[in-house]
Design a protein around this motif. Sequence first.
Motif, PDB file in Angstrom:
ATOM      1  N   ALA A 182       0.827  -1.210   0.000  1.00 27.69           N
ATOM      2  CA  ALA A 182       0.000   0.000   0.000  1.00 27.69           C
ATOM      3  C   ALA A 182       0.860   1.258   0.000  1.00 27.69           C
ATOM      4  O   ALA A 182       0.596   2.216  -0.740  1.00 27.69           O
ATOM      5  CB  ALA A 182      -0.931  -0.003   1.217  1.00 27.69           C
ATOM      6  N   LEU A 183       1.907   1.271   0.815  1.00 20.72           N
ATOM      7  CA  LEU A 183       2.796   2.438   0.890  1.00 20.72           C
ATOM      8  C   LEU A 183       3.509   2.672  -0.444  1.00 20.72           C
ATOM      9  O   LEU A 183       3.542   3.797  -0.959  1.00 20.72           O
ATOM     10  CB  LEU A 183       3.829   2.240   1.998  1.00 20.72           C
ATOM     11  CG  LEU A 183       3.476   2.726   3.398  1.00 20.72           C
ATOM     12  CD1 LEU A 183       4.493   2.221   4.409  1.00 20.72           C
ATOM     13  CD2 LEU A 183       3.393   4.240   3.441  1.00 20.72           C
ATOM     14  N   ILE A 184       4.072   1.620  -0.975  1.00 18.66           N
ATOM     15  CA  ILE A 184       4.800   1.763  -2.244  1.00 18.66           C
ATOM     16  C   ILE A 184       3.845   2.146  -3.362  1.00 18.66           C
ATOM     17  O   ILE A 184       4.173   2.941  -4.250  1.00 18.66           O
ATOM     18  CB  ILE A 184       5.560   0.468  -2.579  1.00 18.66           C
ATOM     19  CG1 ILE A 184       6.656   0.220  -1.539  1.00 18.66           C
ATOM     20  CG2 ILE A 184       6.184   0.549  -3.973  1.00 18.66           C
ATOM     21  CD1 ILE A 184       7.375  -1.103  -1.707  1.00 18.66           C
ATOM     22  N   GLY A 185       2.638   1.587  -3.333  1.00 19.93           N
ATOM     23  CA  GLY A 185       1.642   1.937  -4.343  1.00 19.93           C
ATOM     24  C   GLY A 185       1.290   3.410  -4.316  1.00 19.93           C
ATOM     25  O   GLY A 185       1.154   4.054  -5.369  1.00 19.93           O
ATOM     26  N   GLU A 186       1.182   3.969  -3.103  1.00 23.55           N
ATOM     27  CA  GLU A 186       0.877   5.393  -2.990  1.00 23.55           C
ATOM     28  C   GLU A 186       2.030   6.239  -3.514  1.00 23.55           C
ATOM     29  O   GLU A 186       1.821   7.262  -4.162  1.00 23.55           O
ATOM     30  CB  GLU A 186       0.586   5.741  -1.528  1.00 23.55           C
ATOM     31  CG  GLU A 186      -0.165   7.030  -1.318  1.00 23.55           C
ATOM     32  CD  GLU A 186      -1.572   6.980  -1.875  1.00 23.55           C
ATOM     33  OE1 GLU A 186      -1.983   7.970  -2.517  1.00 23.55           O
ATOM     34  OE2 GLU A 186      -2.258   5.963  -1.679  1.00 23.55           O
ATOM     35  N   ILE A 187       3.251   5.805  -3.245  1.00 28.00           N
ATOM     36  CA  ILE A 187       4.426   6.511  -3.766  1.00 28.00           C
ATOM     37  C   ILE A 187       4.428   6.453  -5.289  1.00 28.00           C
ATOM     38  O   ILE A 187       4.701   7.445  -5.975  1.00 28.00           O
ATOM     39  CB  ILE A 187       5.718   5.905  -3.185  1.00 28.00           C
ATOM     40  CG1 ILE A 187       5.796   6.181  -1.680  1.00 28.00           C
ATOM     41  CG2 ILE A 187       6.943   6.490  -3.883  1.00 28.00           C
ATOM     42  CD1 ILE A 187       6.938   5.469  -0.984  1.00 28.00           C
ATOM     43  N   GLY A 188       4.113   5.283  -5.830  1.00 31.54           N
ATOM     44  CA  GLY A 188       4.078   5.136  -7.286  1.00 31.54           C
ATOM     45  C   GLY A 188       3.058   6.046  -7.934  1.00 31.54           C
ATOM     46  O   GLY A 188       3.318   6.656  -8.986  1.00 31.54           O
ATOM     47  N   LEU A 189       1.884   6.184  -7.311  1.00 35.41           N
ATOM     48  CA  LEU A 189       0.852   7.070  -7.856  1.00 35.41           C
ATOM     49  C   LEU A 189       1.294   8.530  -7.828  1.00 35.41           C
ATOM     50  O   LEU A 189       0.975   9.314  -8.725  1.00 35.41           O
ATOM     51  CB  LEU A 189      -0.446   6.913  -7.054  1.00 35.41           C
ATOM     52  CG  LEU A 189      -1.202   5.588  -7.222  1.00 35.41           C
ATOM     53  CD1 LEU A 189      -2.357   5.506  -6.226  1.00 35.41           C
ATOM     54  CD2 LEU A 189      -1.725   5.443  -8.645  1.00 35.41           C
ATOM     55  N   SER A 190       2.033   8.906  -6.793  1.00 34.63           N
ATOM     56  CA  SER A 190       2.443  10.306  -6.654  1.00 34.63           C
ATOM     57  C   SER A 190       3.472  10.721  -7.702  1.00 34.63           C
ATOM     58  O   SER A 190       3.678  11.915  -7.939  1.00 34.63           O
ATOM     59  CB  SER A 190       3.015  10.552  -5.251  1.00 34.63           C
ATOM     60  OG  SER A 190       4.249   9.868  -5.092  1.00 34.63           O
ATOM     61  N   ILE A 191       4.120   9.740  -8.331  1.00 32.64           N
ATOM     62  CA  ILE A 191       5.118  10.064  -9.357  1.00 32.64           C
ATOM     63  C   ILE A 191       4.484  10.824 -10.517  1.00 32.64           C
ATOM     64  O   ILE A 191       5.150  11.602 -11.212  1.00 32.64           O
ATOM     65  CB  ILE A 191       5.811   8.765  -9.838  1.00 32.64           C
ATOM     66  CG1 ILE A 191       6.761   8.263  -8.739  1.00 32.64           C
ATOM     67  CG2 ILE A 191       6.571   8.975 -11.133  1.00 32.64           C
ATOM     68  CD1 ILE A 191       7.416   6.943  -9.064  1.00 32.64           C
TER      69      ILE A 191
END
Length: 471
Positions: A89-98
């Motif tokens: 979930a954390l990494i997914g949110e970081i990926g979306l913010s890119i």
Amino acid sequence: MSLKKCQQVEIDAANPFKNDVLDRKANIEILTQFITSYEQSIVLCIDAGWGQGKTTFIKMWQQSLKNLDIPTIYFNAWESDYTDDALIALIGEIGLSIQELTGEDKTTAEKIIGRIYKFAANFTKAAAPTMANLGIKAASGGLISADEISTAFGNLSESLVKEQITKYEESRKTLGSFKEALSELARCYADGDAHKPLVIFIDELDRCRPNFAIEVLEKAKHLFNVDNIIFVLATDKTQLGHSIRAVYGQGLDVNGYLRRFIDFDYLLPSPVRSDFIVSLSKQLGLDKYLNINIFYFPAYNYTLLNILKDITYLYKLTLREQEALCNILNIVMKTSTQFTQEEYILLFFLSVLKLKFPDLYKSLNRGSKSSFISNVLENINSQYPINTNNDIYYFEFLECMLLSVIRPASRFSYTKTIDDYVRKYNFNDVKKQKLIDSFDMVKRSEITIQDLLEIKNTIEFSSSFTLNWAV
């Protein structure tokens, strides 16, 4: 007569403090200076109780940081706890913010996040239940006991043990590569400026499933322990403590446990007699009903809105409770017949009782008139000590209205009523004089138990409607 519901506080992109009715700007400026003074990774906890405006605070802070060109990511943990793995979930949110990045930074970041996905997969591979979990736990910096290891080895064959040890060693190597990639990503977000941290806000952690909340803490502290990545948790630590004890037992030292993950605590100051409820009343169009001078106190230029504001302050209503109060008043005042000023004051007070002391509120009925009034007066005096620095008579006026319900002023000596009341609570002469002055006004418009019940009925009608919280 149109009804509205409370809206979320609008965060103006150019001026995030434009609608800052709680005076949070100074807190945010201090915290910004604090986090930008660190080059190492830290976890900062913004601690505040339910309904104190944590979400609005960190969103205001996030926009303020963006205006300073400090990169940020917002992660609502509660919206993500349907997943089985907090790391994903954390990494997914970081990926979306890119997607918010542009140009070469975006291209570079996409390549880095691709590597991070592969490293993360190593931590989440399905393996033999016991040893695999121990391997991940050790790799992420968790503590493992000798008993756990002994039990695990006892349940696995020798070949399986060797396989799990190999996976453990691989995960340890992967951890270093994972952190190195995160460090590269943080620099990419900061456009190469080594002095700008990547600030990751984690919100609503206290509302998550206990296991998920704990996993978010562990991942944030151990896997993301990288220079120039700062985590800001917005949570109610008391409630979070309940979640942790639900997993590890009621005897756990929660503060000691949390110190493993949280480097600094910042107790968000409670709003001091702010204009939040004034802002809500304007938003809902209630101000035209409430900006009316109380004719009992002409020398003070005192309005119904002032009374509402002061009752809110004395009963320490949270921001969310103030919203709930305004929602009640919004429906009652726009669907009921015109109230007298006395009835408005009782409406405010009974609505607050419903929110803060529901059992006391529910006890109001025709058969319990005396006990209800006695308990309410006890409640008022617990909130409003005689040494309160307040020259306004409204609470004494409210007390006298309630006293008149059980001892109507037209039929009983108000002097004896006041004397008995003063004697019961050992009031001083100043308080007694306020009561005498207020009782003189109460005699003009006697309040009955029927009046209280009718106001309660209008409040109950409003409670049939449920509105989403805006804070």
